[in-house]
Design an enzyme around this catalytic site. Structure first.
Site, mmCIF file in Angstrom:
data_model
loop_
_atom_site.group_PDB
_atom_site.id
_atom_site.type_symbol
_atom_site.label_atom_id
_atom_site.label_comp_id
_atom_site.label_asym_id
_atom_site.label_seq_id
_atom_site.Cartn_x
_atom_site.Cartn_y
_atom_site.Cartn_z
ATOM 1 N N HIS A 64 -6.715 2.794 0.755
ATOM 2 C CA HIS A 64 -5.794 2.856 2.257
ATOM 3 C C HIS A 64 -6.722 4.587 2.106
ATOM 4 C CE1 HIS A 64 -2.450 3.606 5.671
ATOM 5 N NE2 HIS A 64 -3.819 4.473 6.132
ATOM 6 N N CYS A 94 0.690 -1.366 0.137
ATOM 7 C CA CYS A 94 -0.298 -0.060 0.011
ATOM 8 C C CYS A 94 0.668 1.267 0.189
ATOM 9 C CB CYS A 94 -0.591 -0.127 1.260
ATOM 10 S SG CYS A 94 -2.200 1.652 1.245
ATOM 11 N N HIS A 129 -4.193 1.214 8.897
ATOM 12 C CA HIS A 129 -4.828 0.700 7.061
ATOM 13 C C HIS A 129 -6.348 0.119 7.483
ATOM 14 C CE1 HIS A 129 -4.166 -0.901 2.922
ATOM 15 N NE2 HIS A 129 -5.065 -1.449 3.052
ATOM 16 N N CYS A 145 0.260 3.761 3.068
ATOM 17 C CA CYS A 145 1.504 2.870 4.127
ATOM 18 C C CYS A 145 2.654 3.109 4.424
ATOM 19 C CB CYS A 145 0.880 1.422 4.254
ATOM 20 S SG CYS A 145 -0.538 0.840 5.157
ATOM 21 N N HIS A 148 -8.611 7.637 3.102
ATOM 22 C CA HIS A 148 -7.691 9.266 3.326
ATOM 23 C C HIS A 148 -9.084 10.198 3.729
ATOM 24 C CE1 HIS A 148 -7.706 7.497 -0.421
ATOM 25 N NE2 HIS A 148 -7.638 9.008 -1.279
ATOM 26 N N ASP A 201 -0.816 16.837 -1.829
ATOM 27 C CA ASP A 201 -1.788 15.752 -3.062
ATOM 28 C C ASP A 201 -0.918 16.083 -4.247
ATOM 29 O OD1 ASP A 201 -4.347 14.131 -3.183
ATOM 30 O OD2 ASP A 201 -3.424 14.397 -5.393
ATOM 31 N N ASN A 251 -13.697 10.001 -1.172
ATOM 32 C CA ASN A 251 -13.755 9.431 -2.157
ATOM 33 C C ASN A 251 -14.570 7.372 -1.692
ATOM 34 O OD1 ASN A 251 -14.082 11.094 -4.047
ATOM 35 N ND2 ASN A 251 -11.504 10.912 -4.253
ATOM 36 N N HIS A 256 -9.762 13.977 1.871
ATOM 37 C CA HIS A 256 -9.400 14.955 0.840
ATOM 38 C C HIS A 256 -9.311 16.528 1.951
ATOM 39 C CE1 HIS A 256 -8.003 12.806 -2.856
ATOM 40 N NE2 HIS A 256 -8.879 11.859 -2.888
HETATM 41 P P1 AMP Z 1 -8.637 9.112 -4.508
HETATM 42 O O1 AMP Z 1 -9.269 9.184 -5.746
HETATM 43 O O2 AMP Z 1 -9.268 9.629 -3.604
HETATM 44 O O3 AMP Z 1 -8.149 7.314 -3.895
HETATM 45 O O4 AMP Z 1 -7.052 9.838 -3.910
HETATM 46 C C1 AMP Z 1 -5.769 8.923 -4.118
HETATM 47 C C2 AMP Z 1 -4.944 10.593 -4.760
HETATM 48 O O5 AMP Z 1 -3.740 10.094 -3.795
HETATM 49 C C3 AMP Z 1 -5.657 10.788 -5.432
HETATM 50 O O6 AMP Z 1 -5.446 12.678 -5.798
HETATM 51 C C4 AMP Z 1 -3.432 11.184 -5.924
HETATM 52 O O7 AMP Z 1 -3.218 12.305 -6.752
HETATM 53 C C5 AMP Z 1 -2.570 11.498 -4.359
HETATM 54 N N1 AMP Z 1 -0.907 10.504 -5.091
HETATM 55 C C6 AMP Z 1 -1.049 9.318 -4.696
HETATM 56 N N2 AMP Z 1 0.226 9.411 -4.769
HETATM 57 C C7 AMP Z 1 0.246 9.665 -3.459
HETATM 58 C C8 AMP Z 1 1.612 10.545 -3.073
HETATM 59 N N3 AMP Z 1 3.133 9.853 -3.986
HETATM 60 N N4 AMP Z 1 1.945 11.778 -2.686
HETATM 61 C C9 AMP Z 1 0.982 12.283 -2.446
HETATM 62 N N5 AMP Z 1 -0.573 12.597 -3.422
HETATM 63 C C10 AMP Z 1 -0.131 10.690 -4.028
HETATM 64 ZN ZN ZN Z 2 -1.888 1.354 4.043
#
Ligand code: AMP
Ligand code: ZN
Length: 114
Positions: A98, A4, A46, A7, A100, A30, A87, A102
């Site tokens: 995992h 993940c 997680h 993680c 999160h 982000d 989401n 926004h």
């Molecule tokens: P979701 O579509 O709600 O699962 O959001 C995942 C978010 O993680 C997206 O807005 C991506 O731009 C962001 N994301 C993916 N990889 C990384 C990373 N390495 N560092 C920061 N944000 C990330």
């Molecule tokens: Zn995770």
């Protein structure tokens, strides 16, 4: 878990733009912002999403929301307001499984959510 990406970011195995950290969560920027300010609040534990979360997980999310509120004006510089989005699944366009939050702001957001 092992594979993940969040993680790995939580465990500092992958570098990221860390804004805040406590026992429950980290807040990072982000990588692909969709607003002038776009943070991700990621619980250290997680679990995939709001459907699979336990009572304890839900308590953690509650604490995270309270903390985000407390640091919104100062550390996050979101004094004019913000939006928190979670989401879930295909229709919700979840891409990382995992849970999160926004945190969006830094400019006037659209009243429409999609
Ligand atoms: P979701 O579509 O709600 O699962 O959001 C995942 C978010 O993680 C997206 O807005 C991506 O731009 C962001 N994301 C993916 N990889 C990384 C990373 N390495 N560092 C920061 N944000 C990330
Ligand atoms: Zn995770």
């Amino acid at each position: 878990m092992n594979n993940c990406i969040f993680c790995k970011i939580v465990n500092k195995e992958i570098p990221s733009n860390y804004i805040y950290e406590d026992d429950d969560m980290i807040i990072i920027k982000d990588i692909n912002p969709i607003a002038k300010k776009h943070f991700l609040a990621i619980p250290k534990l997680h679990f995939s999403d709001v459907v699979s979360m336990s009572e304890d997980n839900a308590k953690t999310i509650g604490k995270m929301l309270k903390k985000i509120g407390a640091i919104a004006d100062s550390l996050l510089e979101l004094e004019k307001g913000f939006r928190i989005v979670m989401n879930k699944g295909e229709h919700g366009c979840q891409s990382i499984f995992h849970l999160h939050l926004h945190i969006l702001g830094g400019e006037q957001l659209s009243p429409h959510f999609n």
